[in-house]
Design a protein around this motif. Structure first.
Motif, PDB file in Angstrom:
ATOM      1  N   ALA A 685      62.543 -16.280  95.056  1.00 54.71           N
ATOM      2  CA  ALA A 685      61.571 -17.023  94.248  1.00 54.71           C
ATOM      3  C   ALA A 685      60.191 -16.383  94.252  1.00 54.71           C
ATOM      4  O   ALA A 685      59.492 -16.416  93.228  1.00 54.71           O
ATOM      5  N   ALA A 686      59.791 -15.759  95.381  1.00 56.64           N
ATOM      6  CA  ALA A 686      58.389 -15.364  95.523  1.00 56.64           C
ATOM      7  C   ALA A 686      58.147 -13.859  95.529  1.00 56.64           C
ATOM      8  O   ALA A 686      57.018 -13.421  95.266  1.00 56.64           O
ATOM      9  N   GLU A 687      59.145 -13.051  95.828  1.00 58.00           N
ATOM     10  CA  GLU A 687      58.955 -11.606  95.976  1.00 58.00           C
ATOM     11  C   GLU A 687      58.546 -10.967  94.655  1.00 58.00           C
ATOM     12  O   GLU A 687      59.105 -11.251  93.598  1.00 58.00           O
ATOM     13  N   ARG A 688      57.569 -10.051  94.721  1.00 59.24           N
ATOM     14  CA  ARG A 688      57.065  -9.391  93.515  1.00 59.24           C
ATOM     15  C   ARG A 688      57.876  -8.145  93.152  1.00 59.24           C
ATOM     16  O   ARG A 688      57.890  -7.717  92.006  1.00 59.24           O
ATOM     17  N   ASN A 689      58.531  -7.550  94.145  1.00 56.83           N
ATOM     18  CA  ASN A 689      59.254  -6.299  93.901  1.00 56.83           C
ATOM     19  C   ASN A 689      60.692  -6.620  93.469  1.00 56.83           C
ATOM     20  O   ASN A 689      61.456  -7.187  94.245  1.00 56.83           O
ATOM     21  N   PRO A 690      61.082  -6.255  92.255  1.00 56.72           N
ATOM     22  CA  PRO A 690      62.415  -6.633  91.767  1.00 56.72           C
ATOM     23  C   PRO A 690      63.553  -6.036  92.589  1.00 56.72           C
ATOM     24  O   PRO A 690      64.641  -6.615  92.662  1.00 56.72           O
ATOM     25  N   GLU A 691      63.351  -4.899  93.210  1.00 57.74           N
ATOM     26  CA  GLU A 691      64.424  -4.287  93.983  1.00 57.74           C
ATOM     27  C   GLU A 691      64.677  -5.057  95.275  1.00 57.74           C
ATOM     28  O   GLU A 691      65.822  -5.145  95.749  1.00 57.74           O
ATOM     29  N   ILE A 692      63.626  -5.643  95.845  1.00 52.17           N
ATOM     30  CA  ILE A 692      63.803  -6.476  97.030  1.00 52.17           C
ATOM     31  C   ILE A 692      64.423  -7.813  96.632  1.00 52.17           C
ATOM     32  O   ILE A 692      65.269  -8.355  97.358  1.00 52.17           O
ATOM     33  N   VAL A 693      64.044  -8.338  95.483  1.00 51.38           N
ATOM     34  CA  VAL A 693      64.710  -9.536  94.955  1.00 51.38           C
ATOM     35  C   VAL A 693      66.204  -9.266  94.809  1.00 51.38           C
ATOM     36  O   VAL A 693      67.048 -10.097  95.163  1.00 51.38           O
ATOM     37  N   ALA A 694      66.541  -8.110  94.285  1.00 50.20           N
ATOM     38  CA  ALA A 694      67.947  -7.752  94.098  1.00 50.20           C
ATOM     39  C   ALA A 694      68.689  -7.741  95.427  1.00 50.20           C
ATOM     40  O   ALA A 694      69.819  -8.236  95.529  1.00 50.20           O
ATOM     41  N   ASP A 695      68.075  -7.193  96.474  1.00 59.48           N
ATOM     42  CA  ASP A 695      68.728  -7.175  97.782  1.00 59.48           C
ATOM     43  C   ASP A 695      68.942  -8.588  98.319  1.00 59.48           C
ATOM     44  O   ASP A 695      69.981  -8.886  98.922  1.00 59.48           O
ATOM     45  N   ALA A 696      67.953  -9.448  98.116  1.00 60.35           N
ATOM     46  CA  ALA A 696      68.094 -10.837  98.579  1.00 60.35           C
ATOM     47  C   ALA A 696      69.214 -11.544  97.825  1.00 60.35           C
ATOM     48  O   ALA A 696      70.000 -12.292  98.420  1.00 60.35           O
ATOM     49  N   LEU A 697      69.310 -11.320  96.522  1.00 64.70           N
ATOM     50  CA  LEU A 697      70.379 -11.946  95.734  1.00 64.70           C
ATOM     51  C   LEU A 697      71.751 -11.483  96.215  1.00 64.70           C
ATOM     52  O   LEU A 697      72.684 -12.291  96.347  1.00 64.70           O
ATOM     53  N   LYS A 698      71.889 -10.190  96.449  1.00 64.01           N
ATOM     54  CA  LYS A 698      73.179  -9.683  96.925  1.00 64.01           C
ATOM     55  C   LYS A 698      73.554 -10.332  98.260  1.00 64.01           C
ATOM     56  O   LYS A 698      74.712 -10.683  98.486  1.00 64.01           O
ATOM     57  N   ALA A 699      72.572 -10.487  99.127  1.00 58.59           N
ATOM     58  CA  ALA A 699      72.844 -11.090 100.435  1.00 58.59           C
ATOM     59  C   ALA A 699      73.251 -12.554 100.310  1.00 58.59           C
ATOM     60  O   ALA A 699      74.035 -13.061 101.121  1.00 58.59           O
ATOM     61  N   LEU A 700      72.754 -13.253  99.301  1.00 56.38           N
ATOM     62  CA  LEU A 700      73.083 -14.667  99.125  1.00 56.38           C
ATOM     63  C   LEU A 700      74.496 -14.876  98.608  1.00 56.38           C
ATOM     64  O   LEU A 700      75.024 -15.994  98.648  1.00 56.38           O
ATOM     65  N   GLY A 701      75.126 -13.850  98.122  1.00 56.42           N
ATOM     66  CA  GLY A 701      76.440 -13.993  97.521  1.00 56.42           C
ATOM     67  C   GLY A 701      77.488 -14.564  98.454  1.00 56.42           C
ATOM     68  O   GLY A 701      78.454 -15.195  98.000  1.00 56.42           O
ATOM     69  N   LYS A 702      77.328 -14.366  99.751  1.00 56.14           N
ATOM     70  CA  LYS A 702      78.363 -14.840 100.696  1.00 56.14           C
ATOM     71  C   LYS A 702      78.196 -16.307 101.078  1.00 56.14           C
ATOM     72  O   LYS A 702      79.076 -16.875 101.744  1.00 56.14           O
ATOM     73  N   PHE A 703      77.085 -16.927 100.671  1.00 54.81           N
ATOM     74  CA  PHE A 703      76.852 -18.323 101.049  1.00 54.81           C
ATOM     75  C   PHE A 703      77.451 -19.263 100.003  1.00 54.81           C
ATOM     76  O   PHE A 703      77.373 -18.997  98.799  1.00 54.81           O
ATOM     77  N   PRO A 704      78.025 -20.400 100.434  1.00 57.76           N
ATOM     78  CA  PRO A 704      78.611 -21.344  99.484  1.00 57.76           C
ATOM     79  C   PRO A 704      77.553 -22.232  98.846  1.00 57.76           C
ATOM     80  O   PRO A 704      76.391 -22.235  99.255  1.00 57.76           O
ATOM     81  N   GLY A 705      77.970 -22.983  97.825  1.00 58.17           N
ATOM     82  CA  GLY A 705      77.095 -24.004  97.253  1.00 58.17           C
ATOM     83  C   GLY A 705      76.714 -23.732  95.817  1.00 58.17           C
ATOM     84  O   GLY A 705      76.568 -22.591  95.390  1.00 58.17           O
ATOM     85  N   LYS A 706      76.548 -24.814  95.077  1.00 57.47           N
ATOM     86  CA  LYS A 706      76.173 -24.737  93.665  1.00 57.47           C
ATOM     87  C   LYS A 706      74.779 -24.152  93.489  1.00 57.47           C
ATOM     88  O   LYS A 706      74.487 -23.495  92.489  1.00 57.47           O
ATOM     89  N   GLU A 707      73.910 -24.373  94.456  1.00 57.06           N
ATOM     90  CA  GLU A 707      72.544 -23.849  94.343  1.00 57.06           C
ATOM     91  C   GLU A 707      72.552 -22.328  94.233  1.00 57.06           C
ATOM     92  O   GLU A 707      71.763 -21.741  93.482  1.00 57.06           O
ATOM     93  N   ILE A 708      73.459 -21.692  94.990  1.00 56.66           N
ATOM     94  CA  ILE A 708      73.557 -20.236  94.929  1.00 56.66           C
ATOM     95  C   ILE A 708      74.068 -19.812  93.559  1.00 56.66           C
ATOM     96  O   ILE A 708      73.579 -18.832  92.968  1.00 56.66           O
ATOM     97  N   ASP A 709      75.047 -20.546  93.023  1.00 56.84           N
ATOM     98  CA  ASP A 709      75.547 -20.227  91.680  1.00 56.84           C
ATOM     99  C   ASP A 709      74.417 -20.256  90.665  1.00 56.84           C
ATOM    100  O   ASP A 709      74.313 -19.370  89.795  1.00 56.84           O
ATOM    101  N   VAL A 710      73.564 -21.283  90.768  1.00 54.87           N
ATOM    102  CA  VAL A 710      72.441 -21.410  89.838  1.00 54.87           C
ATOM    103  C   VAL A 710      71.495 -20.224  89.983  1.00 54.87           C
ATOM    104  O   VAL A 710      71.021 -19.651  88.992  1.00 54.87           O
ATOM    105  N   LEU A 711      71.201 -19.833  91.233  1.00 53.70           N
ATOM    106  CA  LEU A 711      70.307 -18.698  91.477  1.00 53.70           C
ATOM    107  C   LEU A 711      70.871 -17.411  90.877  1.00 53.70           C
ATOM    108  O   LEU A 711      70.143 -16.622  90.269  1.00 53.70           O
ATOM    109  N   LEU A 712      72.163 -17.194  91.060  1.00 57.96           N
ATOM    110  CA  LEU A 712      72.773 -15.960  90.566  1.00 57.96           C
ATOM    111  C   LEU A 712      72.775 -15.927  89.041  1.00 57.96           C
ATOM    112  O   LEU A 712      72.508 -14.881  88.433  1.00 57.96           O
ATOM    113  N   ARG A 713      73.069 -17.046  88.411  1.00 58.28           N
ATOM    114  CA  ARG A 713      73.071 -17.068  86.948  1.00 58.28           C
ATOM    115  C   ARG A 713      71.658 -16.914  86.399  1.00 58.28           C
ATOM    116  O   ARG A 713      71.464 -16.272  85.361  1.00 58.28           O
TER     117      ARG A 713
END
Length: 888
Positions: A685-713
Motif C-alpha cells: 500500500a505504501a511503498e514508492r518503488n514498484p519493484e519492491i511492491v512487486a516483491d511484496a506481492l509475490k511474497a503474499l501469494g502463499k497466504f490464504p484469504g480473500k483479502e490477498i485475492d483482492v490485493l493481487l487483482r
C-alpha cells in the motif's frame, strides 16, 4: 558481448568452410565437430585447397582459420524490405591473395540468393550453395596483387539480421532492424570472410523509408533523400573484424552528447525514449575514465549506443556503435535497483579490448570478454569506491567457485563458438587480470596494458601476446601463472588453520590445498596475502608463497593478534575455508575499514542461533556502512526461521537504500506468519518503488484469504515501467493456484498484452493455462480459444509460448491444432519442439485421467462387492443368531 543477468547465453551454430574437393574425399562431419575420412582412394593434386576452419589432426580441437586472402575493404549496399523482412544487397570485397596464386575464392554465405558475380578479372564460374559462395577465376590471381569481387544478392535472413515491426506485434511507430555478427552470423546476410583473424576497413550504404534513420560503423559520409527513401552512407576508416560490422535502421529518437571532440549519441525506439536519459548518463564519464586508466584515447570516429527490441544479448560492442537491449532501460521510480552503467562500461571497454585488438580465434575469447568485465569493475571502483569494486569481484568469485567445471579458459575442445561465452571468458577472465594487477600493482598494470595495446593495435591477439608484454614490462616469467590459471582449469581450494604460540610470540598458519589435482587441474603456486592486526591496532602484512599440498607458515608478531585475515584485499581466486575463533571473527565483523571482512563474518555466523550472533547480524543489517554487507546480513536473518529474526527483518525495512530495503522485503517474504503478512500488505500500500511492491506481492501469494485475492487483482491494474507489479501479481496468482483468478487474468492479458515484455507475456500465458486447468468448463474453453489464437501471433518469439501454454492447459480439444503444428513445422524450430512437448503433456494428462477413471471404477466395483459381502454376512449373522441357535 554482454550476457543478460549472468545467465547462460543461447548457443548458436558453427559454420565450417567446406572447400571444393573435400566431399569427394568422403569426409563426414564427426559428432564432436571433427572430421574423419572414409576409406576411399583419391589422387591429391594442388587444386584441392586445405580446409581452413576444420580441427587439425582430426583431434576435435579448434584452431584459427588459414587466411588465403588479405581482405582490404568491404563495401555493402543494402536495401532492406520491412514487408517481406528481407534485403537486396551488393557486396564488394577488395583483397589480395596471400603467398600463392588464387584460382578459387570461397566466401561464407548462408542461404543467399546470388544473382550476379563480377570481379576485377574474368570469372570462369561461380556457385552458391547453402553455406558458401565459390568464385572460380579464369586465371589464378597473383599474390599481393589487389583484386575485387562484387556480389549482387537477396536474402531473407533467419539469423544475423533481425526485423522488429508492427506487423510482427511490436509497437506502432517503432519499426526497426538490427544486425548481430558475433560470433559468425553475418554470413547470413552478406558474403564475406566471417572469422575474427582478418581485419579490413568497411563502408555501408543503406536506403530506408523516409523518416527512418540508419547508424553504422565509423563516420557518416552522407545522408540524402532518394525519392521516398533516405540514403545513408557510413565509412569505417580504421580496420576491424567482420563480426563487428553493424547496421541498425528504423524509427529512432536520440540523445546527443560530447566527450571532448568525440560525438556521443544514445538512440532508442520512440516508445522507449522517455526513460533513455537514465541509461546515457554515465557514458562520457566512462570514456573519460577508460582513457586515463588505459592510457590510449578512444580509438574510433564516434561512439553511439542504440537500444533495440528483443535483442539476443545484453549488448554488443560493434566498432563505434554499440547495440544494447531495450531491457537495460529503466525508470527513475526504480531508484538504485536498476542501472545501465555496468552494461555501458562493459561495451565501452570492448572498444579497446575486442575491437582495437581482437582475439585471433574463439579459444582466446577471454582477451575480449575478461578485459571488458574487469574494466567494468575498475569503473565501479572509480564511480562508487574500492568497496564496490571488491564487492563485484567477490560476487563473481562466489559464482565461479560454486561450479565444478574443469575446462581451462583457453579451450579448443568446443564444438560451437558460443560454448566459449561462459564464466571462463567473463568473470574468470576478469579475475585473472585482477590477480595480475594485485601482484604487480596498478602502475605497472597500466603500463603493461598500454604497451600490449600499442604493440598489437589493429591486430589479432592470443594469450601469449599478453604474457610476453608482461614479461617485458616486469622482467618476471609468467609461464607458470598462465599455465595454471589460463591453460589449465579449476581454482585452488584451501583449508586454513591458525594457532598462536605465546612463548614465541609467533602466529602459525597451516594451509592445505584440498582440491582434486589432475591433468586438468594443477596444484597451484601463488602468493597469498595475509594480515594480522595486533593489540595496538597495527596491521602486519605478509605474503607467503603457497605451492605445496600442505604447508606451515610462521610469523613473528609483537603481540597476539586480535584479527587474522586471509587474502584481505581479495587478490586470489580461491575457495578458502577459514573460520577463526569467535573473538577474532567478531572483531573482523566490526572492522570499519574492511567491508569484505565484515561480509565474510556475516556469512560465517549466518546459520547460528545464539544471541550474540543474532545481535551481530541485526547490527550489520541496520548499521553497516556498506550496502552489500547490510544485504548479506538481511539474507542471513531470513535463512533461519524464528520470531526474533522476523522482528529483526521488520526493523531493517526502514532503509534509505532501495537495494537493502528490497532484500529485507524478500527476507520477510520467507516467513509464513500473520505479522509478516500484515507488514507485507502495508508495503504494497505504501511503498514508492514498484519493484519492491512487486516483491511484496509475490511474497503474499502463499497466504490464504480473500483479502490477498483482492490485493493481487488490484496489482494487475497498477501500471508501472515494464508492468513489473502486474507480472508479480500473476506469479503470486499462480502460486495460489486459485482457478477463480483465471477470469480476471485473462481479461487483463486481453487488454494490456502489449505492455508486457515478450518473456513476461509468455510466462503469463503459462500461468493462465495453469490456473484454468481447474476452472469450470466455460472458462477453460475461453482460455483455450484465447491461447489458440496466439499460436499464429505476429511476434514469432511468442508463438512457442502460446503452444506450450496449451500443453499446460492439458485440454484434449487442442490436440488437433498442436498435431498440425508439430507435423507441419521445421524440425528443431521452437514452435515444433513446443508442440511436441505439449502433445506429450496432454497425452500424459489423458493417461492420468484414464488411470484415475479406472481406479474410480475399481473402487465402485469394490464398494459393490463390499456391500454384497456385508449383506451376505448379515444374512449369515441372522442364521447363526442366539435365537436361531437355541431353536436348534
Amino acid at each position: 558481448m554482454n550476457k543478460v543477468d549472468r545467465a547462460p547465453f543461447a548457443a548458436g551454430l558453427v559454420f565450417l568452410w567446406v572447400w571444393g574437393g573435400l566431399r569427394e574425399l568422403g569426409a563426414e562431419m564427426h559428432t564432436h565437430g571433427g572430421w574423419r575420412l572414409c576409406a576411399c582412394k583419391r589422387a591429391f593434386h594442388e587444386e584441392v585447397p586445405f580446409e581452413p576452419d576444420a580441427p587439425h589432426a582430426g583431434n576435435g580441437r579448434k584452431y584459427a582459420r588459414d587466411r588465403e586472402i588479405d581482405v582490404r575493404h568491404v563495401r555493402l549496399e543494402l536495401d532492406p524490405d520491412f514487408t517481406r523482412r528481407g534485403l537486396a544487397g551488393v557486396a564488394t570485397l577488395n583483397f589480395t591473395p596471400i603467398a600463392k596464386p588464387l584460382r578459387r575464392l570461397r566466401l561464407d554465405a548462408v542461404d543467399l540468393r546470388v544473382g550476379k558475380v563480377e570481379a576485377s578479372v574474368p570469372v570462369e564460374a561461380w556457385d552458391a550453395d547453402k553455406t558458401a559462395l565459390t568464385v572460380t577465376f579464369a586465371k589464378p590471381l597473383e599474390p599481393d596483387v589487389e583484386a575485387w569481387v562484387t556480389v549482387r544478392y537477396e536474402a531473407e535472413p533467419r539469423d544475423g539480421w533481425y526485423f522488429r515491426t508492427s506487423a510482427m506485434g511490436y509497437p506502432e511507430g517503432d519499426d526497426h532492424f538490427w544486425t548481430q555478427g558475433e560470433p559468425e552470423k553475418h554470413r547470413h546476410w552478406f558474403p564475406g570472410y566471417d572469422y575474427p583473424n582478418e581485419r579490413f576497413t568497411s563502408e555501408v550504404i543503406c536506403r530506408v523509408p523516409a523518416g527512418m534513420t540508419v547508424v553504422s560503423n565509423g563516420r557518416l559520409v552522407e545522408e540524402r533523400a532518394e525519392g521516398n527513401r533516405t540514403r545513408f552512407h557510413w565509412h569505417q576508416e580504421a580496420e576491424h573484424v567482420n563480426y563487428l560490422i553493424s547496421v541498425v535502421g528504423g524509427y529512432f529518437r536520440r540523445l546527443e552528447g560530447k566527450h571532448g571532440d568525440l560525438a556521443l549519441a544514445f538512440l532508442t525506439p520512440p516508445s522507449e525514449f522517455a526513460v533513455a536519459e537514465n541509461s546515457f548518463r554515465d557514458t562520457a564519464a566512462i570514456l573519460d575514465f577508460f582513457e586515463g586508466e588505459i592510457g590510449i584515447d578512444f580509438p574510433w570516429a564516434k561512439y553511439f549506443s542504440v537500444c533495440v527490441t528483443d535483442f539476443i544479448a545484453g549488448g554488443m560492442e560493434n566498432t563505434s556503435v554499440t547495440t544494447l537491449t531495450t531491457g537495460t532501460l529503466f525508470s527513475a521510480e526504480s531508484g538504485n535497483l536498476r542501472t545501465s552503467h555496468r552494461l555501458d562500461a562493459h561495451e565501452a571497454a570492448h572498444q579497446w579490448f575486442g575491437d582495437l585488438v581482437t582475439c585471433k580465434d574463439w579459444s582466446h575469447l577471454w582477451l575480449n570478454e575478461g578485459f571488458a568485465t574487469y574494466y567494468t569493475h575498475l569503473y565501479d571502483g572509480k564511480k562508487s569506491g574500492e568497496d564496490e569494486m571488491r564487492y563485484q569481484l567477490f560476487r563473481d568469485a562466489e559464482e565461479i567457485l560454486k561450479g565444478t567445471d574443469e575446462k581451462p579458459i583457453v579451450w579448443r575442445g568446443y564444438a560451437d563458438p558460443m560454448e566459449q561465452f561462459d564464466y571462463r571468458a567473463y568473470p574468470k577472465g576478469a579475475w585473472v587480470l585482477h590477480m595480475i594487477r594485485s601482484q604487480i600493482g596498478p602502475d605497472l598494470f597500466r603500463k603493461t596494458i598500454r604497451t600490449y595495446l600499442e604493440k598489437h593495435r589493429s591486430g589479432a591477439v592470443v594469450t601469449q601476446d599478453l604474457a610476453d608484454v608482461l614479461e617485458t614490462v616486469t622482467g618476471r616469467s609468467w609461464d607458470e601463472f598462465f599455465d595454471q590459471w589460463v591453460f589449465h582449469g579449476g581454482q585452488p581450494a584451501l583449508r586454513v588453520a591458525y594457532a598462536w604460540d605465546q612463548t614465541k610470540k609467533q602466529a602459525k598458519l597451516t594451509i592445505e590445498q584440498t582440491h582434486k589435482v589432475s591433468e586438468a587441474v594443477l596444484l597451484f603456486d601463488f602468493p597469498l596475502p595475509v594480515r594480522f592486526v595486533d593489540q595496538s591496532g597495527v596491521a602486519h602484512e605478509f605474503t607467503p608463497r603457497v605451492h605445496e599440498v600442505r604447508e606451515d607458515f610462521f610469523f613473528d608478531l609483537p603481540s597476539q593478534p586480535v584479527m587474522v585475515r586471509i587474502d584481505p584485499e581479495l587478490a586470489v581466486l580461491a575457495r578458502i575455508a577459514f573460520t577463526p575463533a569467535d573473538g577474532l571473527l567478531f572483531a573482523q565483523g566490526e572492522d570499519a575499514s574492511d567491508a569484505i571482512g565484515r561480509l565474510l563474518a556475516v556469512q560465517a555466523v549466518a546459520g547460528r542461533t545464539d544471541s550474540r550472533s543474532l545481535a551481530f547480524l541485526q547490527k550489520r543489517a541496520s548499521e553497516d556502512p556498506f550496502y552489500g554487507v547490510r544485504i548479506e546480513a538481511i539474507e542471513a536473518l531470513g535463512k533461519v526461521p524464528s520470531p526474533e529474526r522476523m522482528r529483526a527483518l521488520m526493523e531493517s525495512l526502514v532503509q534509505p537504500d532501495d537495494r537493502v530495503r528490497q532484500a529485507a522485503v524478500r527476507g520477510l517474504g520467507r516467513f509464513y506468519d500473520e505479522a509478516a503478512a500484515a507488514r507485507l500488505k502495508e508495503i504494497v500500500a505504501a511503498e514508492r518503488n514498484p519493484e519492491i511492491v512487486a516483491d511484496a506481492l509475490k511474497a503474499l501469494g502463499k497466504f490464504p484469504g480473500k483479502e490477498i485475492d483482492v490485493l493481487l487483482r488490484a496489482g494487475l491494474q497498477r501500471s508501472c515501467h515494464r508492468e513489473r507489479i502486474a507480472v508479480a501479481a500473476v506469479e503470486a496468482m499462480r502460486q495460489r493456484g486459485d482457478a477463480g483468478s483465471a477470469v480476471p487474468l485473462l481479461s487483463h492479458l486481453r487488454a494490456k498484452a502489449g505492455a508486457f515484455s515478450s518473456a513476461d507475456l509468455g510466462r503469463a500465458w503459462d500461468s493462465l493455462a495453469y490456473l484454468a486447468r481447474e476452472a469450470d468448463e466455460e472458462v477453460r474453453e475461453e482460455v483455450r480459444l484465447h491461447l489458440a489464437d496466439q499460436v499464429d501471433h505476429p511476434k514469432e518469439s511468442l508463438r512457442h509460448h502460446a503452444i506450450a501454454a496449451l500443453g499446460r492447459l492439458e485440454d484434449r480439444r487442442s490436440e488437433g491444432l498442436l498435431r498440425g503444428v508439430a507435423e507441419a513445422g521445421e524440425a528443431g524450430r521452437p514452435e515444433t519442439k513446443a508442440a511436441e512437448e505439449a502433445l506429450k503433456k496432454i497425452h500424459a494428462g489423458r493417461r492420468q485421467a484414464e488411470e484415475v477413471e479406472a481406479l474410480r471404477k475399481e473402487l465402485l466395483d469394490l464398494q459393490r462387492e463390499l456391500r454384497g459381502m456385508k449383506e451376505g454376512m448379515e444374512e449369515l449373522r441372522k442364521k447363526v443368531s442366539p435365537e436361531t441357535a437355541g431353536a436348534k
